[in-house]
Motif scaffolding. Sequence first.
Motif, PDB file in Angstrom:
ATOM      1  N   LEU A   1       1.054   4.217  -2.921  1.00 42.92           N
ATOM      2  CA  LEU A   1       0.910   5.657  -2.667  1.00 42.92           C
ATOM      3  C   LEU A   1       2.137   6.416  -3.150  1.00 42.92           C
ATOM      4  O   LEU A   1       2.020   7.443  -3.837  1.00 42.92           O
ATOM      5  CB  LEU A   1       0.684   5.911  -1.182  1.00 42.92           C
ATOM      6  CG  LEU A   1       0.682   7.380  -0.754  1.00 42.92           C
ATOM      7  CD1 LEU A   1      -0.380   8.182  -1.499  1.00 42.92           C
ATOM      8  CD2 LEU A   1       0.508   7.500   0.746  1.00 42.92           C
TER       9      LEU A   1
ATOM     10  N   GLU B   1      -6.706   9.150  -1.680  1.00 42.09           N
ATOM     11  CA  GLU B   1      -7.688   8.260  -1.080  1.00 42.09           C
ATOM     12  C   GLU B   1      -7.169   6.829  -1.136  1.00 42.09           C
ATOM     13  O   GLU B   1      -6.707   6.379  -2.184  1.00 42.09           O
ATOM     14  CB  GLU B   1      -9.008   8.361  -1.850  1.00 42.09           C
ATOM     15  CG  GLU B   1     -10.141   7.574  -1.250  1.00 42.09           C
ATOM     16  CD  GLU B   1     -11.442   7.851  -1.977  1.00 42.09           C
ATOM     17  OE1 GLU B   1     -11.741   7.143  -2.952  1.00 42.09           O
ATOM     18  OE2 GLU B   1     -12.144   8.796  -1.569  1.00 42.09           O
TER      19      GLU B   1
ATOM     20  N   ILE C   1       0.622   8.652   8.198  1.00 43.68           N
ATOM     21  CA  ILE C   1       0.907   9.855   7.417  1.00 43.68           C
ATOM     22  C   ILE C   1       0.375  11.115   8.098  1.00 43.68           C
ATOM     23  O   ILE C   1       1.060  12.137   8.139  1.00 43.68           O
ATOM     24  CB  ILE C   1       0.329   9.720   5.983  1.00 43.68           C
ATOM     25  CG1 ILE C   1       1.132   8.672   5.215  1.00 43.68           C
ATOM     26  CG2 ILE C   1       0.361  11.057   5.247  1.00 43.68           C
ATOM     27  CD1 ILE C   1       0.503   8.272   3.903  1.00 43.68           C
ATOM     28  N   ILE C   2      -0.832  11.031   8.637  1.00 48.23           N
ATOM     29  CA  ILE C   2      -1.421  12.232   9.243  1.00 48.23           C
ATOM     30  C   ILE C   2      -1.040  12.409  10.707  1.00 48.23           C
ATOM     31  O   ILE C   2      -1.491  13.352  11.355  1.00 48.23           O
ATOM     32  CB  ILE C   2      -2.956  12.277   9.061  1.00 48.23           C
ATOM     33  CG1 ILE C   2      -3.639  11.125   9.802  1.00 48.23           C
ATOM     34  CG2 ILE C   2      -3.328  12.294   7.590  1.00 48.23           C
ATOM     35  CD1 ILE C   2      -5.166  11.203   9.776  1.00 48.23           C
TER      36      ILE C   2
ATOM     37  N   ILE D   1      -2.621   5.552   6.458  1.00 44.95           N
ATOM     38  CA  ILE D   1      -3.147   6.922   6.514  1.00 44.95           C
ATOM     39  C   ILE D   1      -2.932   7.527   7.905  1.00 44.95           C
ATOM     40  O   ILE D   1      -2.526   8.686   8.027  1.00 44.95           O
ATOM     41  CB  ILE D   1      -4.626   6.950   6.082  1.00 44.95           C
ATOM     42  CG1 ILE D   1      -4.714   6.623   4.577  1.00 44.95           C
ATOM     43  CG2 ILE D   1      -5.269   8.300   6.385  1.00 44.95           C
ATOM     44  CD1 ILE D   1      -6.092   6.328   4.065  1.00 44.95           C
ATOM     45  N   ASP D   2      -3.157   6.736   8.948  1.00 43.17           N
ATOM     46  CA  ASP D   2      -2.916   7.236  10.307  1.00 43.17           C
ATOM     47  C   ASP D   2      -1.445   7.587  10.525  1.00 43.17           C
ATOM     48  O   ASP D   2      -1.128   8.571  11.201  1.00 43.17           O
ATOM     49  CB  ASP D   2      -3.381   6.222  11.358  1.00 43.17           C
ATOM     50  CG  ASP D   2      -4.890   6.195  11.521  1.00 43.17           C
ATOM     51  OD1 ASP D   2      -5.576   7.083  10.948  1.00 43.17           O
ATOM     52  OD2 ASP D   2      -5.389   5.290  12.214  1.00 43.17           O
TER      53      ASP D   2
ATOM     54  N   GLU E   1       0.838  -1.205   0.000  1.00 48.05           N
ATOM     55  CA  GLU E   1       0.000   0.000   0.000  1.00 48.05           C
ATOM     56  C   GLU E   1       0.876   1.259   0.000  1.00 48.05           C
ATOM     57  O   GLU E   1       0.598   2.226  -0.700  1.00 48.05           O
ATOM     58  CB  GLU E   1      -0.925   0.019   1.222  1.00 48.05           C
ATOM     59  CG  GLU E   1      -2.008  -1.025   1.214  1.00 48.05           C
ATOM     60  CD  GLU E   1      -3.302  -0.576   0.559  1.00 48.05           C
ATOM     61  OE1 GLU E   1      -3.416   0.585   0.137  1.00 48.05           O
ATOM     62  OE2 GLU E   1      -4.211  -1.418   0.482  1.00 48.05           O
ATOM     63  N   THR E   2       1.936   1.237   0.794  1.00 44.35           N
ATOM     64  CA  THR E   2       2.837   2.386   0.872  1.00 44.35           C
ATOM     65  C   THR E   2       3.538   2.614  -0.466  1.00 44.35           C
ATOM     66  O   THR E   2       3.660   3.756  -0.919  1.00 44.35           O
ATOM     67  CB  THR E   2       3.867   2.195   2.000  1.00 44.35           C
ATOM     68  OG1 THR E   2       3.176   1.900   3.221  1.00 44.35           O
ATOM     69  CG2 THR E   2       4.713   3.441   2.195  1.00 44.35           C
TER      70      THR E   2
ATOM     71  N   SER F   1      -6.073   1.869   3.455  1.00 48.55           N
ATOM     72  CA  SER F   1      -5.186   1.400   4.514  1.00 48.55           C
ATOM     73  C   SER F   1      -5.205   2.382   5.685  1.00 48.55           C
ATOM     74  O   SER F   1      -4.484   3.378   5.692  1.00 48.55           O
ATOM     75  CB  SER F   1      -3.755   1.234   3.997  1.00 48.55           C
ATOM     76  OG  SER F   1      -2.907   0.874   5.062  1.00 48.55           O
ATOM     77  N   LYS F   2      -6.025   2.079   6.684  1.00 47.22           N
ATOM     78  CA  LYS F   2      -6.135   2.974   7.838  1.00 47.22           C
ATOM     79  C   LYS F   2      -4.804   3.130   8.553  1.00 47.22           C
ATOM     80  O   LYS F   2      -4.445   4.227   8.982  1.00 47.22           O
ATOM     81  CB  LYS F   2      -7.207   2.465   8.801  1.00 47.22           C
ATOM     82  CG  LYS F   2      -7.371   3.360  10.024  1.00 47.22           C
ATOM     83  CD  LYS F   2      -8.565   2.979  10.829  1.00 47.22           C
ATOM     84  CE  LYS F   2      -8.751   3.756  12.101  1.00 47.22           C
ATOM     85  NZ  LYS F   2      -8.150   5.024  12.257  1.00 47.22           N
TER      86      LYS F   2
END
Length: 104
Positions: free
Chosen positions: A59, A77, A87-88, A84-85, A55-56, A80-81
Amino acid sequence: MIKWHPSDRDFVKINFDAYVQHKCAAIGFVFRDADSNPLTATAKFIGDTSVLIAETIALKEGLHTTWLQQIPKVAIEGDSKVLIDCIIGKATTLWCISSLLQDI
C-alpha cells in the motif's frame, strides 16, 4: 462472486496485495482508470517478513507511486481487513506496522 469494481470517473483505483511463502514475501499493486484500463503495475520480492507488513509495504509503495505520478484522486482496494481497519480507525494500529503507517 468477488470481482473488481471500477472507481468513480475522476479517480484512479489502486489495488494492492502481498504474498508470503517460506519466508519469502512479494508485493504488488496495479492502478486502473474508471474504465478498468491498467495504468501502472508493479510487483517485486521484498524478502522475509509477515503478510501484514508486506501488505502495508504494498500500500505504501502504491501510494508513493501515485504521488510520484501526480495522481490527485485515488481509491484504494486491498484484501487485508486488519490493515484497512487500522487505517480507517476501526482497530488500534499494531506496533509492527505503526512506523509504516506514519508515512501514509
